[in-house]
Write a protein that holds these residues in place. Structure first.
Motif, mmCIF file in Angstrom:
data_model
loop_
_atom_site.group_PDB
_atom_site.id
_atom_site.type_symbol
_atom_site.label_atom_id
_atom_site.label_comp_id
_atom_site.label_asym_id
_atom_site.label_seq_id
_atom_site.Cartn_x
_atom_site.Cartn_y
_atom_site.Cartn_z
ATOM 1 N N ARG A 61 -2.370 126.478 103.062
ATOM 2 C CA ARG A 61 -1.818 127.760 103.470
ATOM 3 C C ARG A 61 -0.768 127.482 104.546
ATOM 4 O O ARG A 61 -1.065 126.937 105.603
ATOM 5 N N TYR A 62 0.460 127.841 104.244
ATOM 6 C CA TYR A 62 1.565 127.543 105.160
ATOM 7 C C TYR A 62 2.549 128.707 105.125
ATOM 8 O O TYR A 62 3.044 129.078 104.069
ATOM 9 N N ARG A 63 2.748 129.300 106.279
ATOM 10 C CA ARG A 63 3.623 130.469 106.406
ATOM 11 C C ARG A 63 3.174 131.598 105.481
ATOM 12 O O ARG A 63 3.971 132.194 104.764
ATOM 13 N N GLU A 64 1.854 131.826 105.497
ATOM 14 C CA GLU A 64 1.204 132.918 104.766
ATOM 15 C C GLU A 64 1.296 132.789 103.242
ATOM 16 O O GLU A 64 1.061 133.752 102.518
ATOM 17 N N GLU A 70 6.452 120.453 115.624
ATOM 18 C CA GLU A 70 5.928 121.094 114.410
ATOM 19 C C GLU A 70 4.900 120.198 113.706
ATOM 20 O O GLU A 70 3.861 120.672 113.256
ATOM 21 N N SER A 110 -3.738 122.007 113.255
ATOM 22 C CA SER A 110 -4.292 123.021 112.361
ATOM 23 C C SER A 110 -5.134 122.388 111.255
ATOM 24 O O SER A 110 -6.203 122.890 110.908
ATOM 25 N N ASP A 119 -5.826 125.527 106.046
ATOM 26 C CA ASP A 119 -5.002 126.590 106.626
ATOM 27 C C ASP A 119 -4.137 126.014 107.746
ATOM 28 O O ASP A 119 -4.595 125.828 108.876
ATOM 29 N N ASP A 159 -1.642 127.487 109.030
ATOM 30 C CA ASP A 159 -1.142 128.560 109.887
ATOM 31 C C ASP A 159 -2.049 128.773 111.093
ATOM 32 O O ASP A 159 -1.576 128.903 112.224
ATOM 33 N N GLU A 160 -3.371 128.788 110.862
ATOM 34 C CA GLU A 160 -4.282 129.162 111.946
ATOM 35 C C GLU A 160 -5.492 128.248 112.086
ATOM 36 O O GLU A 160 -6.448 128.583 112.788
#
Length: 382
Positions: free
Chosen positions: A88-91, A129, A136, A252, A254-255
């Motif tokens: 999951r990357y950038r939603e 980044e 993450s 994930d 992202d989070e």
């Protein structure tokens, strides 16, 4: 020699077996009605572990179990399952890791210092980044919402261990981790170990004692406020879902969340025509359970689409202070609470001074505690 082991989880059973091997008469006292501690599994038809559990065949604890024929039947992720894994990357879901994460993988040969935090060291050596994505990705192994604040060595070594460029060493006991617990308990009983369940210990028994409980429980039992260490905080949700074309796992980026479809490699974990999925997300500082649940469900929405319409069973758990040790900058496993507490009292568990990944610390510390309790000269740790 008579020794007592307080706690019947993986650490307690390991200490009991190791103590019996050294010739001691061992008694295990477990407050719960069943053995296993955090390695317990729920009753069928949905057999879910208390958190993400896996055996790593490249570690010393696995070899210890294998040498004693204690490893139950295992399965490993199939090639098809691994190919269905997603990030999951950038939603959005993607089948390939971002280039910035691949850059970090290409620098696995770097050594990270103990004394620096991962965020500042990573920004210098990997880029900001790439550092964020590594942090993450490590959510499943750290249960920590902000890995950047931890020791660079602690985070980086675990990243290197889990991303070795070879066939994945991860394995899963068929039927859940309760099968490993049963095998260890049967072996202990056959060696003459006495096991009492439903026995709460409020004061230390006579003679050598191995306290194989959570660090918080040991702190209370020993009345020792120094028995404290940083640990994770994570929300974990188990789902029974009617089968669909779901990914095997989702990391994930992202989070820091994670999702795994355990029934992909073991059909006995859920009823026919259904899947067993476990998702987790580290809880942020000051975040409420409702807020963490909302973030986790956003991960589920992205990864599983119509999961709400397919839902047949659900269990939510909040894990705090029971997810293993986290080392802050300037500290390593050697700085955690010592195994030998003096006065014939010894600690075993996943937050004490022993090396390993996640639950491996429990095995390593338990063997050393048993050797010390039976006056055997233990081999150096790590």
């Amino acid at each position: 020699m008579d020794i007592t082991v307080v706690g019947g989880g993986l650490a307690g059973l390991t200490a009991a077996i190791a103590g019996a091997e050294n010739g001691a008469n061992v008694t295990v006292l477990e407050s719960h009605r069943t053995l296993g501690g955090r390695a317990r599994s729920t009753e069928p038809p949905y057999v879910a572990n208390d958190g993400p559990h896996a055996l790593y065949t490249d570690g010393a604890p696995y070899r210890w179990l294998a040498e004693r024929d204690l490893v139950p039947p295992l399965v490993r992720p199939s090639l098809g399952s691994l190919r269905s894994s997603r990030f999951r990357y950038r939603e959005r879901l993607t089948g390939r890791p971002p280039r910035t994460l691949l850059k970090a993988l290409a620098r696995r040969g770097l050594s990270a210092p103990v004394e620096r935090d991962f965020a500042s060291w990573g920004a210098e050596r990997l880029g900001e980044e790439s550092t964020r994505l590594v942090a993450s990705m490590m959510g499943v192994a750290l249960f920590e919402a902000d890995p950047g604040r931890l020791s660079a060595s602690f985070v980086w070594e675990r990243f290197r261990r889990l991303t070795r460029p070879q066939v994945p060493a991860v394995r899963y006991p068929v039927g859940g981790w309760v099968r490993l617990v049963e095998r260890m308990a049967d072996h202990a009983l056959a060696m003459g170990v006495r096991i009492e369940t439903g026995h709460r210990v409020d004061s230390l028994p006579e003679g050598p004692v191995v306290v194989a409980t959570s660090l918080a429980a040991a702190r209370s039992l020993l009345d020792d406020p120094s028995l404290a260490w940083e640990s994770g905080h994570s929300l974990m949700t188990d789902l029974g879902l009617r089968s669909a074309d779901d990914p095997f796992l989702v990391s994930d980026l992202d989070e820091g969340g994670f999702l795994e479809r355990y029934s992909a490699h073991d059909r006995f974990l859920a009823p026919e025509g259904e899947e067993l999925v476990q998702a987790q997300i580290p809880v942020r500082a000051g975040e409420s359970r409702a807020e963490a649940t909302e973030r986790l469900e956003r991960l589920l929405d992205t990864a599983l689409g119509d999961w709400r319409e397919r839902l047949t069973w659900r269990r939510d758990q909040m894990a705090r202070g029971r997810t293993g040790a986290l080392d802050l900058p300037g500290s390593s496993w050697r700085d955690r609470p010592a195994i030998d507490r003096g006065g014939d009292v010894y600690l075993a568990g996943d937050e004490v001074a022993a090396p390993g990944l996640l639950g491996e610390v429990s095995f390593t510390s338990a063997v050393r505690a048993a050797n010390l309790a039976t006056s055997r000269a233990p081999a150096p740790l790590g």
